[in-house]
Design a protein around this motif. Sequence first.
Motif, PDB file in Angstrom:
ATOM      1  N   LEU A   1      68.520  10.943  52.390  1.00 51.21           N
ATOM      2  CA  LEU A   1      68.223  11.954  53.408  1.00 51.21           C
ATOM      3  C   LEU A   1      68.181  13.363  52.842  1.00 51.21           C
ATOM      4  O   LEU A   1      67.474  14.221  53.366  1.00 51.21           O
ATOM      5  CB  LEU A   1      69.269  11.916  54.526  1.00 51.21           C
ATOM      6  N   GLY A   2      68.965  13.614  51.802  1.00 48.30           N
ATOM      7  CA  GLY A   2      69.036  14.980  51.299  1.00 48.30           C
ATOM      8  C   GLY A   2      69.532  15.046  49.870  1.00 48.30           C
ATOM      9  O   GLY A   2      70.008  14.055  49.304  1.00 48.30           O
ATOM     10  N   LEU A   3      69.416  16.237  49.308  1.00 47.81           N
ATOM     11  CA  LEU A   3      69.885  16.513  47.953  1.00 47.81           C
ATOM     12  C   LEU A   3      70.753  17.761  48.031  1.00 47.81           C
ATOM     13  O   LEU A   3      70.287  18.820  48.448  1.00 47.81           O
ATOM     14  CB  LEU A   3      68.706  16.736  47.012  1.00 47.81           C
ATOM     15  N   GLU A   4      72.005  17.622  47.646  1.00 47.30           N
ATOM     16  CA  GLU A   4      72.987  18.694  47.822  1.00 47.30           C
ATOM     17  C   GLU A   4      73.537  19.166  46.485  1.00 47.30           C
ATOM     18  O   GLU A   4      73.980  18.361  45.668  1.00 47.30           O
ATOM     19  CB  GLU A   4      74.134  18.187  48.707  1.00 47.30           C
ATOM     20  N   SER A   5      73.512  20.485  46.274  1.00 48.11           N
ATOM     21  CA  SER A   5      74.123  21.098  45.099  1.00 48.11           C
ATOM     22  C   SER A   5      75.243  22.023  45.558  1.00 48.11           C
ATOM     23  O   SER A   5      75.001  22.947  46.340  1.00 48.11           O
ATOM     24  CB  SER A   5      73.095  21.903  44.301  1.00 48.11           C
TER      25      SER A   5
END
Length: 245
Positions: free
Chosen positions: A145-149
Amino acid sequence: MTIEAVRGGVPEHGRVPKYYVVKGQLLNLLAELGEGTPLPAERDLAAAYGVARSTLRQAISELTMEGRLRAYRGRGTFVAAPKLVQPLALRGYTEALREMGRNPGRRVVTVETVPAGPLAGELGIGATDEVLHLERVLLADGEQLGLESTYLPVDRFPGLMDGYDGTGSLYQHMSERYGLIYASAVERIETVLASPREAMLLGTNPAQPMLLMRRVSADPAGRPIERVRSLYRGDRIGFETRLTG
């Protein structure tokens, strides 16, 4: 021209593109078919609606971009599940998904220590001070669903990754390890397109609209805790918040 007609997508000059009419017909069909049902063959739909296949494809393309349809190479196009709607709140991704009956997960992509550089001002540290960069793919029931940094000051949170593999809730880990309380945050949301690398990690098309969120969280004293950059698939997730006056 009535207000209702304008709101229904009809321009003021009254000429509605054929693909838009077909799009409305397809939406009615999707409601009848239900989640997970394959879309009928293009030739059959084009014949049923009396349009060229190129017109039909334009309508299908828009519905796919909006997350109403899911296309699988070699399998066909299917009615998509409803979008996941996540509240904008001071709590972790894990907690929010569990409240919605979904199974949250994360896949760690990057764990590294780097100079704060341009993030220094947001984190209240020096440009040469080190921050831990934790990059993860966000999952819901196994779907990307997403890419988090997430960037956190190393000096303030020593040994942060000790005993933590990055796949669980960072909020819970920070609370248990440091007694940390997330009291406030400044968040900005905008639409962007994913880079080729981001699209690959999320298993999506680089032309797919994304929701980019930037957040700086702070403790009760107003001291910055973290700086987070999250990229979400616009076709699979939406956000909501409650406003009061």
